[in-house]
Structures are given as C-alpha cells and as structure tokens.
Design a protein around this motif. Structure first.
Motif, PDB file in Angstrom:
ATOM      1  N   LYS A 169      30.422  40.614  80.423  1.00  0.00           N
ATOM      2  CA  LYS A 169      31.627  40.090  79.773  1.00  0.00           C
ATOM      3  C   LYS A 169      32.841  40.968  80.083  1.00  0.00           C
ATOM      4  O   LYS A 169      33.826  40.494  80.620  1.00  0.00           O
ATOM      5  N   CYS A 170      32.737  42.283  79.768  1.00  0.00           N
ATOM      6  CA  CYS A 170      33.899  43.161  79.975  1.00  0.00           C
ATOM      7  C   CYS A 170      33.893  43.855  81.343  1.00  0.00           C
ATOM      8  O   CYS A 170      34.908  44.371  81.776  1.00  0.00           O
ATOM      9  N   GLY A 171      32.741  43.876  81.999  1.00  0.00           N
ATOM     10  CA  GLY A 171      32.649  44.488  83.324  1.00  0.00           C
ATOM     11  C   GLY A 171      32.474  45.993  83.322  1.00  0.00           C
ATOM     12  O   GLY A 171      32.360  46.608  84.379  1.00  0.00           O
ATOM     13  N   GLU A 172      32.439  46.602  82.148  1.00  0.00           N
ATOM     14  CA  GLU A 172      32.257  48.047  82.081  1.00  0.00           C
ATOM     15  C   GLU A 172      30.792  48.403  82.230  1.00  0.00           C
ATOM     16  O   GLU A 172      29.901  47.639  81.837  1.00  0.00           O
ATOM     17  N   LYS A 173      30.552  49.595  82.799  1.00  0.00           N
ATOM     18  CA  LYS A 173      29.173  50.047  82.964  1.00  0.00           C
ATOM     19  C   LYS A 173      28.630  50.541  81.624  1.00  0.00           C
ATOM     20  O   LYS A 173      29.354  51.132  80.823  1.00  0.00           O
ATOM     21  N   VAL A 174      27.334  50.281  81.435  1.00  0.00           N
ATOM     22  CA  VAL A 174      26.677  50.657  80.189  1.00  0.00           C
ATOM     23  C   VAL A 174      25.246  51.083  80.503  1.00  0.00           C
ATOM     24  O   VAL A 174      24.623  50.565  81.434  1.00  0.00           O
ATOM     25  N   MET A 175      24.754  52.043  79.754  1.00  0.00           N
ATOM     26  CA  MET A 175      23.386  52.505  79.916  1.00  0.00           C
ATOM     27  C   MET A 175      22.432  51.321  79.727  1.00  0.00           C
ATOM     28  O   MET A 175      22.555  50.579  78.749  1.00  0.00           O
ATOM     29  N   SER A 176      21.496  51.166  80.644  1.00  0.00           N
ATOM     30  CA  SER A 176      20.604  49.999  80.607  1.00  0.00           C
ATOM     31  C   SER A 176      19.846  49.873  79.284  1.00  0.00           C
ATOM     32  O   SER A 176      19.576  48.758  78.828  1.00  0.00           O
ATOM     33  N   SER A 177      19.537  50.989  78.653  1.00  0.00           N
ATOM     34  CA  SER A 177      18.800  50.933  77.385  1.00  0.00           C
ATOM     35  C   SER A 177      19.663  50.413  76.234  1.00  0.00           C
ATOM     36  O   SER A 177      19.148  50.115  75.161  1.00  0.00           O
ATOM     37  N   ARG A 178      20.962  50.278  76.459  1.00  0.00           N
ATOM     38  CA  ARG A 178      21.866  49.786  75.410  1.00  0.00           C
ATOM     39  C   ARG A 178      22.329  48.355  75.666  1.00  0.00           C
ATOM     40  O   ARG A 178      23.123  47.815  74.900  1.00  0.00           O
ATOM     41  N   ILE A 179      21.860  47.757  76.742  1.00  0.00           N
ATOM     42  CA  ILE A 179      22.221  46.374  77.059  1.00  0.00           C
ATOM     43  C   ILE A 179      21.592  45.427  76.028  1.00  0.00           C
ATOM     44  O   ILE A 179      20.459  45.609  75.606  1.00  0.00           O
ATOM     45  N   ARG A 180      22.340  44.426  75.639  1.00  0.00           N
ATOM     46  CA  ARG A 180      21.849  43.393  74.732  1.00  0.00           C
ATOM     47  C   ARG A 180      21.863  42.060  75.475  1.00  0.00           C
ATOM     48  O   ARG A 180      22.817  41.760  76.190  1.00  0.00           O
ATOM     49  N   GLU A 181      20.827  41.283  75.303  1.00  0.00           N
ATOM     50  CA  GLU A 181      20.762  39.951  75.911  1.00  0.00           C
ATOM     51  C   GLU A 181      21.385  38.956  74.931  1.00  0.00           C
ATOM     52  O   GLU A 181      21.044  38.938  73.758  1.00  0.00           O
ATOM     53  N   ASP A 182      22.300  38.124  75.440  1.00  0.00           N
ATOM     54  CA  ASP A 182      22.932  37.100  74.613  1.00  0.00           C
ATOM     55  C   ASP A 182      23.132  35.848  75.472  1.00  0.00           C
ATOM     56  O   ASP A 182      23.929  35.862  76.410  1.00  0.00           O
ATOM     57  N   LYS A 183      22.356  34.837  75.171  1.00  0.00           N
ATOM     58  CA  LYS A 183      22.427  33.571  75.901  1.00  0.00           C
ATOM     59  C   LYS A 183      22.281  33.791  77.401  1.00  0.00           C
ATOM     60  O   LYS A 183      23.025  33.236  78.205  1.00  0.00           O
ATOM     61  N   GLY A 184      21.317  34.648  77.751  1.00  0.00           N
ATOM     62  CA  GLY A 184      21.015  34.899  79.155  1.00  0.00           C
ATOM     63  C   GLY A 184      21.943  35.885  79.834  1.00  0.00           C
ATOM     64  O   GLY A 184      21.762  36.199  81.012  1.00  0.00           O
ATOM     65  N   ARG A 185      22.940  36.374  79.132  1.00  0.00           N
ATOM     66  CA  ARG A 185      23.873  37.355  79.732  1.00  0.00           C
ATOM     67  C   ARG A 185      23.549  38.745  79.231  1.00  0.00           C
ATOM     68  O   ARG A 185      23.145  38.934  78.087  1.00  0.00           O
ATOM     69  N   LYS A 186      23.732  39.716  80.113  1.00  0.00           N
ATOM     70  CA  LYS A 186      23.535  41.123  79.769  1.00  0.00           C
ATOM     71  C   LYS A 186      24.883  41.676  79.308  1.00  0.00           C
ATOM     72  O   LYS A 186      25.835  41.735  80.087  1.00  0.00           O
ATOM     73  N   LEU A 187      24.933  42.089  78.013  1.00  0.00           N
ATOM     74  CA  LEU A 187      26.195  42.525  77.424  1.00  0.00           C
ATOM     75  C   LEU A 187      26.068  43.919  76.825  1.00  0.00           C
ATOM     76  O   LEU A 187      25.006  44.318  76.353  1.00  0.00           O
ATOM     77  N   CYS A 188      27.196  44.624  76.800  1.00  0.00           N
ATOM     78  CA  CYS A 188      27.248  45.905  76.080  1.00  0.00           C
ATOM     79  C   CYS A 188      27.245  45.598  74.592  1.00  0.00           C
ATOM     80  O   CYS A 188      27.469  44.443  74.183  1.00  0.00           O
ATOM     81  N   ILE A 189      27.022  46.594  73.792  1.00  0.00           N
ATOM     82  CA  ILE A 189      26.942  46.376  72.344  1.00  0.00           C
ATOM     83  C   ILE A 189      28.234  45.785  71.767  1.00  0.00           C
ATOM     84  O   ILE A 189      28.186  44.789  71.043  1.00  0.00           O
ATOM     85  N   PRO A 190      29.420  46.323  72.087  1.00  0.00           N
ATOM     86  CA  PRO A 190      30.634  45.717  71.506  1.00  0.00           C
ATOM     87  C   PRO A 190      30.827  44.258  71.904  1.00  0.00           C
ATOM     88  O   PRO A 190      31.211  43.434  71.069  1.00  0.00           O
ATOM     89  N   CYS A 191      30.535  43.916  73.157  1.00  0.00           N
ATOM     90  CA  CYS A 191      30.713  42.523  73.579  1.00  0.00           C
ATOM     91  C   CYS A 191      29.663  41.604  72.962  1.00  0.00           C
ATOM     92  O   CYS A 191      29.918  40.414  72.768  1.00  0.00           O
ATOM     93  N   SER A 192      28.489  42.150  72.643  1.00  0.00           N
ATOM     94  CA  SER A 192      27.448  41.302  72.036  1.00  0.00           C
ATOM     95  C   SER A 192      27.724  41.045  70.559  1.00  0.00           C
ATOM     96  O   SER A 192      27.151  40.130  69.977  1.00  0.00           O
ATOM     97  N   GLU A 193      28.578  41.840  69.969  1.00  0.00           N
ATOM     98  CA  GLU A 193      28.893  41.663  68.550  1.00  0.00           C
ATOM     99  C   GLU A 193      30.117  40.788  68.423  1.00  0.00           C
ATOM    100  O   GLU A 193      30.671  40.468  67.497  1.00  0.00           O
TER     101      GLU A 193
END
Length: 193
Positions: A169-193
């Motif tokens: 969503k935002c294009g910023e890099k994020v640690m893989s262990s903090r990625i959240r799945e939302d409707k098939g997309r890999k999102l950082c925590i702020p974008c998933s909320e």
C-alpha cells in the motif's frame, strides 16, 4: 556531589541527571558486578519493564541496546530490570525498592508540578527535590534502594534478522515478520489498520 566517569558518560548520553537515571545507574552497577563486563554483542541481555530515564543508564553501562536486540522492553510500568548472562545462564531481577523522604510540603510541590504548574517557586522546589533524591539514591547502600534476586529462567532468544518486504500500500520496506495479510495484500502494520 562528585560523579565518576561512568556516571558522567551516562549523564552526557541522557542529557541531564535525574532520579530515574540514578536508579538505572545503580541497577546496571549491580548487573555488571554480578554478570561481568559490558556486552559487546549479546553476551548480556536486559529486560526492562519501563521506558523511563533509567533505561538510558542501562544501555550506556551494560551495552544492552534495542539495535543489538539485547534490550527487551516490556511495558509494565515497573522499575524492574532483569539481566541474563548468556554464557552462564545466570539471571538477576533487580527492582527499585526505595521511598524518598518527603515532607508534606514536598508532596504538595510534586502534586502542583505533576498537575502542570510551572511557577518559578514550584520549578525551583521540584529541582531541589530531584537533586536531593539523586544524592540519596547514589549515596544509599544497595539494599536500601534495590531488591535483588537471582532468577532461574531461560534468557530471551538471540536477536533474529528478518528480510525486508515492501508494503503493497505505502511502498515502504518492512520487516517480513511484521507484515500483515489483508485481502491478499502484504501490508505494514499501520496500513493494515
């Protein structure tokens, strides 16, 4: 009061001397005495239960830092610090067990300060109280201010390095262990909320 070189380094890092810094200084002294030298990598691990000024002293003195992964924060709001030496498994739980001597007038000044009052009189009085408290903490016998217990527990695991992924969503890099799945997309925590 005369400060040793270590305390001067701690004060320089933190920016000022205060009671919280003095607590951390005293706790770190005990940890280093009982567990050995400052941690160059992850030889010593510190688990801190608050995010107060005291943690800055612990970082400077013990070498336990967030960046190395050997400083672990548990947001319990307690002046408690648990240290582990990985090579021996020895652990120490150190809690602040100190009640400052305060007059009713001292308590009123603190209450006024904590409620937001910054009059010249209140700021001066609280500054004097802080100085006195720092002197008491630094000059007290260890058993007067700290409760120290050996602990039998496994130290936290070594720090892990995780690959970075891009948030879809935002294009910023994020640690893989903090990625959240939302409707098939890999999102950082702020974008998933």
């Amino acid at each position: 009061m005369e400060y040793d070189n270590t305390l001067r380094k701690v004060i320089e890092f933190h920016g000022h001397v205060c009671p919280g810094l003095a607590y951390g200084y005293r706790a770190a002294q005990v940890a280093l005495r009982e567990l050995g030298d400052r941690s160059e990598d992850e030889e010593i691990v510190a688990v801190v239960e608050n995010d107060s000024c005291s943690v800055d002293a612990i970082q400077v003195m013990t070498g336990c830092t967030f960046g190395k992964g050997n400083l672990i924060f548990r947001d319990f709001g307690k002046q408690v610090y648990t240290f582990f030496k990985r090579s021996t498994g020895k652990g120490l739980r150190i809690s602040v067990d100190y009640t400052p001597t305060e007059s009713p007038e001292d308590k009123k000044a603190w209450e006024r300060y904590l409620s937001g009052e910054r009059s010249t009189d209140v700021v001066k009085r609280v500054g004097e109280l802080k100085e006195r408290k720092v002197e008491e903490i630094l000059g007290a016998d260890e058993q007067q201010i700290l409760s120290i217990h050996e602990v039998e527990a496994e130290p936290p695991p070594m720090a892990r390095i995780h690959p970075s992924l891009r948030c879809e969503k935002c294009g910023e890099k994020v640690m893989s262990s903090r990625i959240r799945e939302d409707k098939g997309r890999k999102l950082c925590i702020p974008c998933s909320e």
